[in-house]
Design a protein around this motif. Structure first.
Motif, PDB file in Angstrom:
ATOM      1  N   SER A 161      65.800  43.245 -51.847  1.00 12.07           N
ATOM      2  CA  SER A 161      66.735  43.347 -51.058  1.00 12.07           C
ATOM      3  C   SER A 161      67.973  42.375 -51.284  1.00 12.07           C
ATOM      4  CB  SER A 161      66.130  43.040 -49.513  1.00 12.07           C
ATOM      5  OG  SER A 161      67.231  42.958 -48.574  1.00 12.07           O
ATOM      6  N   GLN A 162      67.337  41.235 -51.762  1.00 14.01           N
ATOM      7  CA  GLN A 162      68.430  39.908 -52.034  1.00 14.01           C
ATOM      8  C   GLN A 162      69.430  40.397 -53.376  1.00 14.01           C
ATOM      9  OE1 GLN A 162      65.946  36.454 -52.892  1.00 14.01           O
ATOM     10  NE2 GLN A 162      65.427  36.456 -50.742  1.00 14.01           N
ATOM     11  N   ALA A 163      68.568  41.272 -54.408  1.00 15.81           N
ATOM     12  CA  ALA A 163      69.348  41.881 -55.381  1.00 15.81           C
ATOM     13  C   ALA A 163      70.334  42.837 -54.840  1.00 15.81           C
ATOM     14  CB  ALA A 163      68.345  42.324 -56.489  1.00 15.81           C
ATOM     15  N   LEU A 164      69.863  43.587 -53.907  1.00 11.74           N
ATOM     16  CA  LEU A 164      70.913  44.682 -53.240  1.00 11.74           C
ATOM     17  C   LEU A 164      72.045  43.815 -52.937  1.00 11.74           C
ATOM     18  CD1 LEU A 164      68.579  47.228 -51.972  1.00 11.74           C
ATOM     19  CD2 LEU A 164      69.864  47.696 -53.869  1.00 11.74           C
ATOM     20  N   VAL A 165      71.976  42.843 -52.080  1.00 13.65           N
ATOM     21  CA  VAL A 165      73.104  42.230 -51.438  1.00 13.65           C
ATOM     22  C   VAL A 165      73.916  41.561 -52.431  1.00 13.65           C
ATOM     23  CG1 VAL A 165      73.572  40.335 -49.811  1.00 13.65           C
ATOM     24  CG2 VAL A 165      71.740  41.715 -49.215  1.00 13.65           C
ATOM     25  N   ALA A 166      73.285  40.819 -53.312  1.00  6.48           N
ATOM     26  CA  ALA A 166      74.025  40.329 -54.351  1.00  6.48           C
ATOM     27  C   ALA A 166      75.086  41.486 -55.009  1.00  6.48           C
ATOM     28  CB  ALA A 166      73.137  39.642 -55.455  1.00  6.48           C
ATOM     29  N   ALA A 167      74.603  42.603 -55.125  1.00  8.43           N
ATOM     30  CA  ALA A 167      75.300  43.798 -55.876  1.00  8.43           C
ATOM     31  C   ALA A 167      76.360  44.479 -54.939  1.00  8.43           C
ATOM     32  CB  ALA A 167      74.306  44.675 -56.324  1.00  8.43           C
ATOM     33  N   GLY A 168      76.406  43.681 -53.759  1.00  8.43           N
ATOM     34  CA  GLY A 168      77.360  44.336 -52.684  1.00  8.43           C
ATOM     35  C   GLY A 168      76.781  45.401 -51.706  1.00  8.43           C
ATOM     36  N   LYS A 169      75.820  45.661 -51.810  1.00 10.45           N
ATOM     37  CA  LYS A 169      75.088  46.651 -51.164  1.00 10.45           C
ATOM     38  C   LYS A 169      74.286  46.150 -49.710  1.00 10.45           C
ATOM     39  CE  LYS A 169      73.844  48.946 -55.532  1.00 10.45           C
ATOM     40  NZ  LYS A 169      75.162  50.060 -55.489  1.00 10.45           N
ATOM     41  N   PRO A 170      74.037  47.109 -48.817  1.00 11.47           N
ATOM     42  CA  PRO A 170      73.329  46.743 -47.807  1.00 11.47           C
ATOM     43  C   PRO A 170      72.012  46.193 -47.865  1.00 11.47           C
ATOM     44  CG  PRO A 170      74.401  48.643 -47.428  1.00 11.47           C
ATOM     45  CD  PRO A 170      74.531  48.662 -48.770  1.00 11.47           C
ATOM     46  N   ALA A 171      71.504  45.218 -47.099  1.00 11.78           N
ATOM     47  CA  ALA A 171      70.283  44.721 -47.144  1.00 11.78           C
ATOM     48  C   ALA A 171      69.018  45.536 -46.871  1.00 11.78           C
ATOM     49  CB  ALA A 171      70.204  43.483 -46.513  1.00 11.78           C
ATOM     50  N   ILE A 172      67.850  45.678 -47.326  1.00  7.90           N
ATOM     51  CA  ILE A 172      66.787  46.342 -46.786  1.00  7.90           C
ATOM     52  C   ILE A 172      66.497  45.853 -45.461  1.00  7.90           C
ATOM     53  CG2 ILE A 172      64.460  47.012 -47.320  1.00  7.90           C
ATOM     54  CD1 ILE A 172      64.814  46.920 -50.158  1.00  7.90           C
ATOM     55  N   GLU A 173      66.352  46.683 -44.373  1.00  9.15           N
ATOM     56  CA  GLU A 173      65.809  46.292 -42.943  1.00  9.15           C
ATOM     57  C   GLU A 173      64.072  46.207 -43.224  1.00  9.15           C
ATOM     58  OE1 GLU A 173      65.458  47.360 -38.546  1.00  9.15           O
ATOM     59  OE2 GLU A 173      66.973  48.230 -39.655  1.00  9.15           O
ATOM     60  N   ILE A 174      63.544  44.976 -43.581  1.00  8.54           N
ATOM     61  CA  ILE A 174      62.260  44.759 -43.679  1.00  8.54           C
ATOM     62  C   ILE A 174      61.307  44.723 -42.320  1.00  8.54           C
ATOM     63  CG2 ILE A 174      60.403  43.454 -44.727  1.00  8.54           C
ATOM     64  CD1 ILE A 174      62.553  42.527 -46.911  1.00  8.54           C
ATOM     65  N   ARG A 175      60.364  45.398 -42.057  1.00 10.02           N
ATOM     66  CA  ARG A 175      59.361  45.217 -40.908  1.00 10.02           C
ATOM     67  C   ARG A 175      58.137  45.025 -41.469  1.00 10.02           C
ATOM     68  NH1 ARG A 175      59.259  49.675 -36.575  1.00 10.02           N
ATOM     69  NH2 ARG A 175      57.984  47.907 -35.890  1.00 10.02           N
ATOM     70  N   THR A 176      57.544  43.851 -41.153  1.00 13.37           N
ATOM     71  CA  THR A 176      56.252  43.336 -41.536  1.00 13.37           C
ATOM     72  C   THR A 176      55.155  43.938 -40.541  1.00 13.37           C
ATOM     73  OG1 THR A 176      56.540  41.263 -40.442  1.00 13.37           O
ATOM     74  CG2 THR A 176      57.114  41.513 -42.782  1.00 13.37           C
ATOM     75  N   PHE A 177      53.834  44.264 -41.058  1.00  9.43           N
ATOM     76  CA  PHE A 177      52.783  44.785 -40.344  1.00  9.43           C
ATOM     77  C   PHE A 177      51.591  43.745 -40.589  1.00  9.43           C
ATOM     78  CE2 PHE A 177      55.769  48.154 -40.407  1.00  9.43           C
ATOM     79  CZ  PHE A 177      55.979  48.599 -39.210  1.00  9.43           C
ATOM     80  N   ASP A 178      50.502  43.826 -39.974  1.00 13.08           N
ATOM     81  CA  ASP A 178      49.355  42.933 -40.019  1.00 13.08           C
ATOM     82  C   ASP A 178      48.674  43.342 -41.366  1.00 13.08           C
ATOM     83  OD1 ASP A 178      49.657  41.365 -37.780  1.00 13.08           O
ATOM     84  OD2 ASP A 178      48.433  42.573 -36.453  1.00 13.08           O
ATOM     85  N   ASN A 179      48.659  44.859 -41.467  1.00 10.17           N
ATOM     86  CA  ASN A 179      47.998  45.448 -42.876  1.00 10.17           C
ATOM     87  C   ASN A 179      48.891  46.835 -43.319  1.00 10.17           C
ATOM     88  OD1 ASN A 179      46.717  47.699 -41.356  1.00 10.17           O
ATOM     89  ND2 ASN A 179      45.533  45.787 -40.332  1.00 10.17           N
TER      90      ASN A 179
END
Length: 271
Positions: A161-179
């Protein structure tokens, strides 16, 4: 001498079940429970570790842990727990071994004893039919992606996601789960648009016809067994070497399509 005898028996009869009344080579003080190898696992990663319809633990890593225990004249015991609790639990002596295919990092090797044994990498699964046509990492820009909390997979996803933002693209919306099981349930329910897991797990879901594995081989890094005790790690390394020498390990990995990462099974960790 005991090791030479066990090795000779194993060489004559590959995969033989060693006698359980043989003396364990590990001092009881190095184990959570005398005579027992207590291992943590999060059984949400088919085919490597999962619970079958009868509620029994199954999978490559479960078979591996059972065989290690057998060769060390110990009884295997598993604690089913989320990955985020595994490293703190190891430090607190709640279990002897993290047996969940924990990815190796130098940071982790400074905290515990690690034996790299399995080649692994991160993968991306899409919804059935891949309706968003995800083909490259760039296609994840702006997408909602699920991942298990606290693991190497989450770290890799955040780096992407950080690499995408550095390239001027939208970030990934990350959703974390227990497993991972919950993450894939969210994908099935349309709550996320993709899931980040590991190659073997994504391949299993793909073969079942559930979720296509649209990206794989990302951030290839060996998976490891992790221990607090150096003497225990030395014995586990020895057991793995014997399993490789008599063909048991090769047979296991071939059945599951897994590659050995380090045939010396060297230990990386604090002295």
């Amino acid at each position: 001498m005991r090791r030479l005898l066990l090795a000779a028996v194993a060489a004559l009869v590959p995969g033989i079940a060693l006698a359980q009344n043989c003396p364990a080579p590990i001092p009881a003080s190095e184990l959570v429970k005398p005579g027992t190898l207590v291992m943590s696992t999060n059984p949400t990663l088919p085919p490597l570790q999962f619970v079958n319809a009868q509620g029994q633990l199954q999978g490559m890593r479960i078979e591996l842990g059972n065989e290690i225990a057998k060769r060390l004249c110990l009884q295997p015991e598993y604690v089913r727990i989320e990955f985020s609790a595994m490293i703190p639990g190891l430090a607190a002596r709640r279990w002897d071994v993290i047996n969940t295919g924990i990815f190796y990092t130098e940071e982790r090797a400074r905290m515990m004893q690690m034996i790299r044994y399995e080649n692994n990498a991160v993968a991306i699964s899409a919804a059935r039919g891949n309706p968003l046509n995800i083909r490259t990492q760039d296609d994840l820009a702006g997408k909602t992606v699920g991942v298990e909390l606290g693991g190497f997979e989450e770290r890799t996803l955040r780096s992407m996601s950080q690499a995408l933002v550095a390239a001027g693209k939208p970030a990934i919306e990350i959703r974390t789960f227990d497993n991972f099981a919950v993450a894939f349930q969210a994908l099935r329910a349309g709550q996320v648009q993709a899931v980040t897991s590991i190659d073997a797990v994504a391949a299993e879901y793909d073969q079942r016809g559930d979720f296509p594995r649209v990206l794989h081989g990302i951030n290839a890094t060996p998976a490891a067994l992790a221990m607090r005790s150096r003497p225990l790690a030395e014995q586990v390394s020895w057991a793995l070497q014997q399993m490789l020498a008599d063909g048991w390990l090769t047979n296991l990995f071939t059945r599951y399509g897994v590659e050995i990462a380090d045939r010396s099974f060297s230990i990386a960790g604090p002295q």
